[in-house]
Scaffold this motif. Structure first.
Motif, PDB file in Angstrom:
ATOM      1  N   VAL A 174      -2.358   7.963   7.871  1.00  0.00           N
ATOM      2  CA  VAL A 174      -1.624   6.781   8.287  1.00  0.00           C
ATOM      3  C   VAL A 174      -2.563   5.593   8.471  1.00  0.00           C
ATOM      4  N   LEU A 175      -3.814   5.849   8.831  1.00  0.00           N
ATOM      5  CA  LEU A 175      -4.791   4.756   8.897  1.00  0.00           C
ATOM      6  C   LEU A 175      -4.988   4.133   7.516  1.00  0.00           C
ATOM      7  N   ARG A 176      -5.154   4.999   6.512  1.00  0.00           N
ATOM      8  CA  ARG A 176      -5.308   4.494   5.142  1.00  0.00           C
ATOM      9  C   ARG A 176      -4.045   3.771   4.695  1.00  0.00           C
ATOM     10  N   SER A 177      -2.883   4.339   5.053  1.00  0.00           N
ATOM     11  CA  SER A 177      -1.616   3.725   4.671  1.00  0.00           C
ATOM     12  C   SER A 177      -1.481   2.328   5.271  1.00  0.00           C
ATOM     13  N   ALA A 178      -1.813   2.197   6.571  1.00  0.00           N
ATOM     14  CA  ALA A 178      -1.682   0.901   7.239  1.00  0.00           C
ATOM     15  C   ALA A 178      -2.604  -0.135   6.605  1.00  0.00           C
ATOM     16  N   ASP A 179      -3.809   0.276   6.236  1.00  0.00           N
ATOM     17  CA  ASP A 179      -4.739  -0.656   5.579  1.00  0.00           C
ATOM     18  C   ASP A 179      -4.165  -1.139   4.241  1.00  0.00           C
ATOM     19  N   LEU A 180      -3.626  -0.207   3.469  1.00  0.00           N
ATOM     20  CA  LEU A 180      -3.080  -0.562   2.155  1.00  0.00           C
ATOM     21  C   LEU A 180      -1.843  -1.445   2.293  1.00  0.00           C
ATOM     22  N   LEU A 181      -0.964  -1.088   3.223  1.00  0.00           N
ATOM     23  CA  LEU A 181       0.273  -1.853   3.383  1.00  0.00           C
ATOM     24  C   LEU A 181       0.009  -3.231   3.992  1.00  0.00           C
ATOM     25  N   SER A 182      -1.048  -3.349   4.785  1.00  0.00           N
ATOM     26  CA  SER A 182      -1.417  -4.662   5.323  1.00  0.00           C
ATOM     27  C   SER A 182      -1.765  -5.624   4.195  1.00  0.00           C
ATOM     28  N   ALA A 183      -2.346  -5.069   3.139  1.00  0.00           N
ATOM     29  CA  ALA A 183      -2.753  -5.912   2.012  1.00  0.00           C
ATOM     30  C   ALA A 183      -1.620  -6.153   1.023  1.00  0.00           C
ATOM     31  N   SER A 184      -0.607  -5.268   1.055  1.00  0.00           N
ATOM     32  CA  SER A 184       0.423  -5.355   0.015  1.00  0.00           C
ATOM     33  C   SER A 184       1.805  -5.705   0.533  1.00  0.00           C
ATOM     34  N   SER A 185       2.024  -5.590   1.848  1.00  0.00           N
ATOM     35  CA  SER A 185       3.383  -5.760   2.343  1.00  0.00           C
ATOM     36  C   SER A 185       3.353  -6.127   3.811  1.00  0.00           C
ATOM     37  N   SER A 186       4.229  -6.999   4.196  1.00  0.00           N
ATOM     38  CA  SER A 186       4.408  -7.275   5.621  1.00  0.00           C
ATOM     39  C   SER A 186       5.772  -6.778   6.075  1.00  0.00           C
TER      40      SER A 186
END
Length: 600
Positions: free
Chosen positions: A74-86
């Motif tokens: 989920v840490l990796r997911s949050a980093d990726l989604l921060s860059a791709s989606s709000s």
């Protein structure tokens, strides 16, 4: 099947698996599907799809009980989604991260993470925020907070979390000990309907098993067995653990159910706290130890459950629940336990529970009694000048005695040698009164931790609550005498910072202890300095000898040791200067001439 690209077909397949995972699809297989899609998305630099796939994998991992893996994903997911989606996916990732933080034992940080993530939520994301936080509070936090959060959810507007509302309401009823109400609510939930929550069916069945077990219904063993087997088939380790506790309760094997839980799933014990508290008579020592450890991690979950249960338990179970409260309670429970202890029906053990809890919660006292005396009570520091002189003398006298204990006669002869014995006893009683209030300003016989204790003939300090620097030095001297080592000598050299209680330098009762401790310290230091010299460890020897000279600056033996260490290390100029200092010391203090430097 109709997707225009292979990627869209894979995304659709993963979405289908996510829905099936709310029913009976195996969560290990589901996690593998999501991970494969994450790897494929990463290869094609599809950041958003990779983040969502990792989030879905983490959701499956959580229900399996793989919290560390879920947290990593989920840490990796949050980093990726921060860059791709709000959008809502990022919020979901942040909520899951917060939930896992709570599961892992840090509820305060979990609440802060929820608060940070929920500030900007709107519409469906706001509903998800309220629901997810309510579930965390229900499982390991404050049940009234959970109930309040649910009142903010607008049930009139359709949203993806609607399936969770009856689950949470049933859980709230369980925590309030409204077991029949909980069963009535959960009985209306159709576990065969797909939902947006991974492991929803296993969760519902475990909740049903818990409510029936707490009601002590005759169907409880069968219901709990069905729930445990269902969760096991799905790989839902978290809800399998709760169902196993319900099965243990209904079959009289709660002790074994707790002992069989893997350590990383001990949080499930807190999820089912009512099952434990209502059936605590089934626990042996090993299982109880696990329960106490878990309760100390999550007191907000356990203390209301224990307090609420006390009024309705059987006498035997109530007694065991009181003992659990003594192990995990907070300061507000000391008075409750003391009141129980004063009842006519209280057993001798129950009479001690209030004091037991007070001692566990009491701040530890450390007396800095070498040099100028200072008393540290938890984070509070009192200088010796802030305490009545005779009260401070009583404290220091007890610190010189074995196990901080003395007879009343020994105390009065030492501190009041020149007054009438009856007056001396009265002065002692007054000093004990004030010494107790040095440690506890609001001292009460019923709720005191008992730093200072006495009976008809003896007076003592509780060695579990009170430590002293001189006592630590005494222990190090004894350890060195039994098994000499440089480590022990260095520890003693660091701990011994001056002579005992210089405020009482001219009081006879201090002389023997002060001199013995000082001589013992010098004996250890001088022996270790010789060891350093013989082993050619000159720098270490010099450092120890010079620290000792700071404590006893007119010690000619240490001066001579410094001289020999300097000369042996090749520091001849420094050795010559040290010889001049040594010779002057001998002439001034002993009125003798120093031997020639070459003879030393």
């Amino acid at each position: 099947r109709t997707g225009s690209t292979q990627l869209m077909r894979e995304v659709a397949f993963a979405t289908t698996i996510l829905i099936k995972a709310s029913l009976d699809f195996h969560l290990g297989e589901a996690s593998a599907v999501f991970e494969a899609l994450a790897i494929r998305s990463a290869r094609d630099q599809l950041t958003h799809f990779e983040g969502v796939s990792l989030l879905n994998a983490a959701l499956a991992d959580r229900v399996q009980g793989k919290f560390d893996l879920a947290f990593e994903r989920v840490l990796r997911s949050a980093d990726l989604l921060s860059a791709s989606s709000s959008g809502s996916e990022l919020g979901s990732a942040l909520f899951l991260k917060a939930t896992l933080t709570g599961y892992r034992g840090d509820l305060a940080s979990a609440r802060k993470a929820f608060a940070d993530a929920g500030r900007s939520t709107r519409h469906s994301s706001r509903t998800e925020f309220l629901t997810e936080l309510a579930e965390l509070e229900l499982l390991i936090g404050d049940v009234e907070t959970a109930a309040q959060l649910l009142t903010e959810v607008d049930e009139r507007s359709p949203h993806s979390m609607g399936h969770m509302l009856p689950v949470l309401r049933a859980g709230i009823a369980l925590r309030r000990r409204a077991y029949a109400e909980a069963f009535a609510i959960v009985s209306q939930i159709d576990a065969s309907q797909p939902a947006a929550t991974v492991g929803q069916a296993s969760r519902v069945l475990s909740l049903r098993a818990s409510s029936v077990a707490l009601l002590r219904d005759s169907t409880a063993p069968a219901v709990a067995n069905e729930a445990a087997k269902f969760a096991e088939r799905q790989g839902a380790g978290l809800w399998h653990s709760v169902s196993s506790l319900a099965l243990g309760v209904s079959s009289g094997r709660l002790d074994a159910a707790i002992l069989n839980l893997p350590a990383h799933l001990h949080c499930a014990i807190s999820f089912g706290a009512e099952l434990i508290v209502d059936n605590i008579d089934q626990l042996g020592d090993d299982a109880k130890r696990i329960v106490v450890e878990e309760a100390l991690i999550r007191p907000e979950r356990w203390l209301p459950a224990i307090r609420l249960a006390l009024a309705s338990l059987t006498p035997d179970t109530r007694s065991r629940a009181l003992r659990l409260l003594a192990d995990v309670g907070d300061s507000s429970d000391v008075k409750l336990l003391s009141v129980v202890g004063r009842t006519s029906k209280a057993s001798p053990e129950e009479k001690r529970l209030g004091r037991q809890l007070a001692r566990r919660l009491a701040p530890r006292v450390s007396v800095e009694d070498l040099g100028r005396t200072e008393i540290r009570i938890g984070q509070t520091v009192l200088g010796g000048h802030e305490v009545r002189r005779k009260v401070l003398a009583l404290l220091c006298f007890l610190l010189t005695r074995p196990r901080f204990s003395a007879t009343r006669e020994e105390v009065t002869e030492a501190l009041w040698p020149d007054i009438d014995p009856a007056a001396a006893v009265n002065s002692l009683n007054q000093s004990v009164y004030f010494l107790r209030r040095v440690f506890e300003r609001e001292y009460s016989e019923d709720t005191s931790a008992g730093y200072v204790q006495q009976d008809a003939d003896l007076l003592w300090l509780d060695v579990a609550l009170v430590k002293s620097r001189s006592g630590a030095c005494v222990a190090l001297v004894g350890q060195f005498d039994r098994q000499p080592s440089a480590e022990v000598a260095e520890a003693l050299c660091a701990a011994y910072v001056g002579r005992f209680a210089i405020e009482f330098s001219y009081d006879e009762w201090t002389v023997d202890f002060r001199d013995w401790l000082h001589i013992s310290y010098l004996r250890v230091v001088e022996r270790q300095v010789r060891e350093y010299l013989d082993a050619s460890r000159f720098e270490e020897g010099l450092a120890m000898a010079r620290r000792a000279l700071e404590v006893d600056p007119r010690n000619d033996h240490l001066e001579l040791s410094v001289l020999r260490l300097l000369r042996s290390s090749g520091a001849h100029s420094a050795a010559a200067e040290q010889y001049s200092h040594y010779a002057a010391l001998l002439k001034r203090d002993l009125d003798i001439e120093a031997p020639p430097e070459s003879a030393l």
